[in-house]
Scaffold this motif. Structure first.
Motif, PDB file in Angstrom:
ATOM      1  N   GLY A 115       0.831  -1.320   0.004  1.00  0.00           N
ATOM      2  CA  GLY A 115       0.030  -0.010   0.028  1.00  0.00           C
ATOM      3  C   GLY A 115       1.006   1.337   0.120  1.00  0.00           C
ATOM      4  O   GLY A 115       2.167   1.189   0.238  1.00  0.00           O
ATOM      5  N   LYS A 116       0.053   2.389  -0.017  1.00  0.00           N
ATOM      6  CA  LYS A 116       0.925   3.634  -0.272  1.00  0.00           C
ATOM      7  C   LYS A 116       1.426   4.006   1.046  1.00  0.00           C
ATOM      8  O   LYS A 116       2.747   4.593   1.101  1.00  0.00           O
ATOM      9  N   GLU A 117       0.872   3.553   2.180  1.00  0.00           N
ATOM     10  CA  GLU A 117       1.596   3.836   3.411  1.00  0.00           C
ATOM     11  C   GLU A 117       2.857   3.134   3.588  1.00  0.00           C
ATOM     12  O   GLU A 117       4.116   3.645   3.954  1.00  0.00           O
ATOM     13  N   HIS A 118       2.936   1.885   3.178  1.00  0.00           N
ATOM     14  CA  HIS A 118       4.299   1.073   3.239  1.00  0.00           C
ATOM     15  C   HIS A 118       5.297   1.778   2.413  1.00  0.00           C
ATOM     16  O   HIS A 118       6.547   1.846   2.961  1.00  0.00           O
ATOM     17  N   LYS A 119       4.983   2.027   1.159  1.00  0.00           N
ATOM     18  CA  LYS A 119       5.911   2.680   0.167  1.00  0.00           C
ATOM     19  C   LYS A 119       6.431   3.920   0.891  1.00  0.00           C
ATOM     20  O   LYS A 119       7.812   4.307   0.735  1.00  0.00           O
ATOM     21  N   GLN A 120       5.425   4.650   1.585  1.00  0.00           N
ATOM     22  CA  GLN A 120       5.897   6.237   2.152  1.00  0.00           C
ATOM     23  C   GLN A 120       6.854   5.743   3.187  1.00  0.00           C
ATOM     24  O   GLN A 120       7.941   6.373   3.613  1.00  0.00           O
ATOM     25  N   ALA A 121       6.736   4.807   4.104  1.00  0.00           N
ATOM     26  CA  ALA A 121       7.383   4.470   5.261  1.00  0.00           C
ATOM     27  C   ALA A 121       8.619   3.683   4.838  1.00  0.00           C
ATOM     28  O   ALA A 121       9.891   4.171   5.391  1.00  0.00           O
ATOM     29  N   THR A 122       8.891   3.163   3.775  1.00  0.00           N
ATOM     30  CA  THR A 122      10.044   2.671   3.044  1.00  0.00           C
ATOM     31  C   THR A 122      10.803   3.662   2.713  1.00  0.00           C
ATOM     32  O   THR A 122      12.038   3.660   2.888  1.00  0.00           O
ATOM     33  N   ARG A 149      12.407   5.488   5.509  1.00  0.00           N
ATOM     34  CA  ARG A 149      13.581   4.783   6.002  1.00  0.00           C
ATOM     35  C   ARG A 149      14.745   4.929   5.396  1.00  0.00           C
ATOM     36  O   ARG A 149      15.772   5.005   5.712  1.00  0.00           O
ATOM     37  N   ILE A 150      14.623   5.006   4.058  1.00  0.00           N
ATOM     38  CA  ILE A 150      16.016   5.161   3.098  1.00  0.00           C
ATOM     39  C   ILE A 150      16.583   6.538   3.343  1.00  0.00           C
ATOM     40  O   ILE A 150      17.813   6.466   3.396  1.00  0.00           O
ATOM     41  N   VAL A 151      15.389   7.637   3.359  1.00  0.00           N
ATOM     42  CA  VAL A 151      16.009   9.077   3.686  1.00  0.00           C
ATOM     43  C   VAL A 151      16.494   8.930   4.928  1.00  0.00           C
ATOM     44  O   VAL A 151      17.834   9.464   5.065  1.00  0.00           O
ATOM     45  N   GLU A 152      16.124   8.579   6.153  1.00  0.00           N
ATOM     46  CA  GLU A 152      16.513   8.587   7.079  1.00  0.00           C
ATOM     47  C   GLU A 152      18.075   7.807   7.391  1.00  0.00           C
ATOM     48  O   GLU A 152      19.131   8.617   7.979  1.00  0.00           O
ATOM     49  N   THR A 153      18.181   6.572   6.867  1.00  0.00           N
ATOM     50  CA  THR A 153      19.340   5.871   7.089  1.00  0.00           C
ATOM     51  C   THR A 153      20.402   6.642   6.041  1.00  0.00           C
ATOM     52  O   THR A 153      21.574   6.668   6.386  1.00  0.00           O
ATOM     53  N   ALA A 196      12.518   2.427  -7.235  1.00  0.00           N
ATOM     54  CA  ALA A 196      11.056   2.642  -7.021  1.00  0.00           C
ATOM     55  C   ALA A 196      10.578   3.717  -6.008  1.00  0.00           C
ATOM     56  O   ALA A 196       9.645   4.210  -6.011  1.00  0.00           O
ATOM     57  N   HIS A 197      11.926   4.287  -5.531  1.00  0.00           N
ATOM     58  CA  HIS A 197      11.649   5.660  -4.765  1.00  0.00           C
ATOM     59  C   HIS A 197      12.047   6.811  -5.164  1.00  0.00           C
ATOM     60  O   HIS A 197      11.840   7.960  -4.696  1.00  0.00           O
ATOM     61  N   PHE A 198      13.273   6.699  -5.917  1.00  0.00           N
ATOM     62  CA  PHE A 198      14.156   7.754  -6.278  1.00  0.00           C
ATOM     63  C   PHE A 198      14.811   7.772  -7.586  1.00  0.00           C
ATOM     64  O   PHE A 198      14.846   6.442  -8.022  1.00  0.00           O
ATOM     65  N   GLU A 199      14.691   8.759  -8.354  1.00  0.00           N
ATOM     66  CA  GLU A 199      15.143   8.920  -9.681  1.00  0.00           C
ATOM     67  C   GLU A 199      16.381   8.441  -9.954  1.00  0.00           C
ATOM     68  O   GLU A 199      16.929   8.013 -10.859  1.00  0.00           O
ATOM     69  N   SER A 200      17.349   9.109  -8.882  1.00  0.00           N
ATOM     70  CA  SER A 200      18.671   8.842  -9.133  1.00  0.00           C
ATOM     71  C   SER A 200      19.419   9.173  -7.601  1.00  0.00           C
ATOM     72  O   SER A 200      18.646   9.385  -6.525  1.00  0.00           O
TER      73      SER A 200
END
Length: 194
Positions: free
Chosen positions: A4-11, A14-18, A49-53
């Motif tokens: 779902g959208k919430e899972h994708k946003q949470a993932t 998590r990538i951004v924070e780490t 799936a989350h970032f262009e580059s």
């Protein structure tokens, strides 16, 4: 399996924070996508799936780190006492010794200056939010002139922290931090705002 959208946003978060912590510890150039995704507990394939580059992730992570720093600033009491507490906390041995938990400017400024224009613009917009928050505490009636003063004091503090981190002599590094506190407070107190 579809998430779902919430899972994708949470993932994504998590990538951004780490990534933000890794960038501040190892640098932008020293942090490859594979390492960043491993830190987040994900595969390399999930990155796009989350970032262009990687540059997109850098801009996002730096903005997120600066947003966190801006929130941190609100924890200090209003007025001069709060400004002094900010300066002392920023130029502390604890901040010096924990770059991955600290200021993204002190950890990444040299690398951000070599990033593409969209990343520089994202950094500029985010850091000016911090500067304007401090300027509003310093001189609420004259934000325009206070902004330039606060920018120069911020630069002094970032440079002081960078130098203290680079020095092998811990006692000298502590002295540099102490002098940086005195210099920053004197610069903030100088001029027509007070």
């Amino acid at each position: 399996m579809r998430y779902g959208k919430e899972h994708k946003q949470a993932t994504r978060q998590r990538i951004v924070e780490t990534a933000g912590r890794r960038f501040k510890r190892d640098g932008i150039d020293g942090s490859g996508v594979a390492t960043l995704m491993k830190d987040a507990g994900l595969t390399n394939g999930a990155f796009y799936a989350h970032f262009e580059s990687k540059e997109d992730l850098v801009a996002t992570a730096v903005c997120e780190q600066l947003r966190g720093q801006r929130e941190w600033l609100t924890s200090f009491e209003p007025g001069r006492a709060g400004i002094e507490a900010m300066v002392r906390t920023y130029l502390s041995p604890e901040h010096r010794d924990n770059p991955e938990e600290g200021c993204p400017s002190a950890a990444l400024l040299d690398e951000i200056s070599r990033c593409a224009d969209p990343t520089k613009q994202a950094y500029t917009d985010s850091v000016l939010g911090i500067i304007d928050d401090i300027a509003a505490r310093l001189a609420p009636r004259d934000l325009r002139s206070a902004r330039v003063k606060v920018l120069s004091v911020y630069a002094l503090m970032v440079g002081t922290l960078q130098l203290a981190r680079a020095l092998a002599d811990r006692r000298l590094a502590d002295e540099v931090l102490e002098q940086g506190i005195r210099n920053a407070l004197a610069a903030l107190d100088a001029g027509p705002e007070h």
